[in-house]
Design an enzyme around this catalytic site. Structure first.
Site, PDB file in Angstrom:
ATOM      1  CE  LYS A 212       1.151  -2.274  -0.133  1.00  0.00           C
ATOM      2  NZ  LYS A 212       1.553  -1.467   1.225  1.00  0.00           N
TER       3      LYS A 212
HETATM    4  N1  PMP Z   1       6.206  -2.226   5.155  1.00  0.00           N
HETATM    5  C1  PMP Z   1       4.886  -2.118   5.168  1.00  0.00           C
HETATM    6  C2  PMP Z   1       4.244  -2.352   6.421  1.00  0.00           C
HETATM    7  C3  PMP Z   1       4.322  -1.138   3.974  1.00  0.00           C
HETATM    8  O1  PMP Z   1       3.172  -1.161   4.043  1.00  0.00           O
HETATM    9  C4  PMP Z   1       5.220  -0.749   3.018  1.00  0.00           C
HETATM   10  C5  PMP Z   1       4.729  -0.048   1.966  1.00  0.00           C
HETATM   11  N2  PMP Z   1       4.160  -1.012   0.777  1.00  0.00           N
HETATM   12  C6  PMP Z   1       6.606  -1.200   3.028  1.00  0.00           C
HETATM   13  C7  PMP Z   1       6.940  -1.815   4.270  1.00  0.00           C
HETATM   14  C8  PMP Z   1       7.571  -0.854   1.909  1.00  0.00           C
HETATM   15  O2  PMP Z   1       7.278  -1.556   0.684  1.00  0.00           O
HETATM   16  P1  PMP Z   1       7.697  -1.201  -0.691  1.00  0.00           P
HETATM   17  O3  PMP Z   1       9.030  -0.636  -0.788  1.00  0.00           O
HETATM   18  O4  PMP Z   1       7.286  -2.299  -1.648  1.00  0.00           O
HETATM   19  O5  PMP Z   1       6.557  -0.016  -0.950  1.00  0.00           O
END
Ligand code: PMP
Length: 320
Positions: A157
């Site tokens: 991320k």
């Molecule tokens: N894909 C992307 C590109 C994201 O930014 C997110 C948000 N963090 C997610 C999927 C979902 O991840 P999470 O469930 O950990 O928030």
């Protein structure tokens, strides 16, 4: 944005308006940051942070992939993440820890800059709308692809990568859709601009594997755990675009988006054009646990005001 009073900035608590960086900050120019988004939910026992350890782990993994040394331990960032809820006296909120290259050494490569860390919280409702959670949203397949495996590390991320997500989201909004979905460079379904995606066909749940340029979502993992106990099979596989058009149900998962049904893709109705029964069942359990109304059978919640539970969690970071 519903701001709060206190932000933790590289070791100090500062007032919201005073949390500033210099214009020469490396991350501002080159996107050199790693970040997380967590939610604290209001429960009868007070606020509780969802999947705290998984988020802190992912933050450190993203920083490692980006080759950024974090000058704090996971234990310290865990404590600060709980403290930011306490100090701002929040019941429910979205929490944003951010690790970034600061300023000092100009130039692209960036490793000469110190790494700074901030953690702040805001009050944030339903990301894709309160109505979307019940009735579903309208999505389009973006003309932008998710980055190829050998261009950017989708599993991390990292701030700069979110330009890709911004293009996908902007294109969708400009065309009157609530959200954009993207394909990977092989043309298979990848994810939403900020969410993972699940499809239901004939009672089986399908989702792209980590190899389809997705972020390894933490809400995605919650759905795996729920599906397991609710007796649904999940198949992780490459998903051809046209499966979106014949799915009985589609839903998106993310910390911000929580579990949001999709009622159409490219103006083609999904199933009956409303939230499907399997989506609803998974939502009921997800929101049941996060609201504290159902037992926390998977250990997802860290109560913000129960000191010893938080300390146990901090101790559970082994060796780092
Ligand atoms: N894909 C992307 C590109 C994201 O930014 C997110 C948000 N963090 C997610 C999927 C979902 O991840 P999470 O469930 O950990 O928030």
């Amino acid at each position: 944005m519903k701001t709060t009073n206190w932000i933790w900035q590289s070791g100090n608590w500062v007032a919201w308006d005073d949390a500033k960086v210099h214009v020469s900050t490396h991350a501002l120019h080159y996107g050199s940051s790693a970040f997380e988004g967590l939610r604290a939910y209001s429960t009868p026992e007070g606020p509780a942070v969802l999947c705290l350890k998984s988020h802190i782990d992912r933050l450190f993994h993203s920083a490692k992939i980006a080759r950024m040394e974090v000058p704090y331990t996971p234990e310290e960032i865990t404590q600060v993440t709980l403290d930011v809820v306490r100090r701002n006296q929040l019941q429910s909120c979205y929490i944003r820890p951010l690790v970034f290259r600061g300023t000092g050494a100009f130039g692209l490569e960036g490793r000469g800059n110190p790494t700074e860390v901030v953690v702040f919280a805001i009050e944030w409702g339903r990301y894709l709308g309160a109505e979307g959670i019940e009735k579903g949203i309208n999505a389009m397949v973006s003309s932008w692809r998710r980055m190829a495996q050998d261009t950017m590390p989708a599993l991390a991320k990292i701030g700069g990568q979110y330009i890709n997500s911004q293009f996908i989201a902007m294109e969708a909004r400009d065309n009157g859709f609530d959200e954009g979905l993207c394909l990977d460079t092989n043309g298979y379904v990848s994810e939403g601009s900020g969410e993972n995606i699940f499809l239901v066909i004939d009672g089986i749940i399908y989702t792209p594997a980590l190899s389809s340029s997705i972020l390894g979502g933490i809400t995605r993992r919650c759905v795996f755990e729920l599906a397991d106990v609710l007796g649904y099979e999940i198949k992780e596989m490459m998903i051809p675009r046209e499966m979106l058009y014949i799915a009985d149900e589609i839903f998106l998962t993310g910390t911000a988006a929580e579990i949001t049904p999709v009622r159409s893709v490219d103006r083609i109705q999904v199933g009956k054009g409303e939230r499907g029964p399997i989506t609803k069942r998974i939502q009921d359990h997800f929101f049941g646990i996060t609201s504290g109304k159902m037992p926390d059978r998977f250990g997802w919640l860290t109560p913000v005001y129960v000191e010893n539970v938080a300390n146990d969690l901090v101790r559970s970071f082994d060796g780092r």
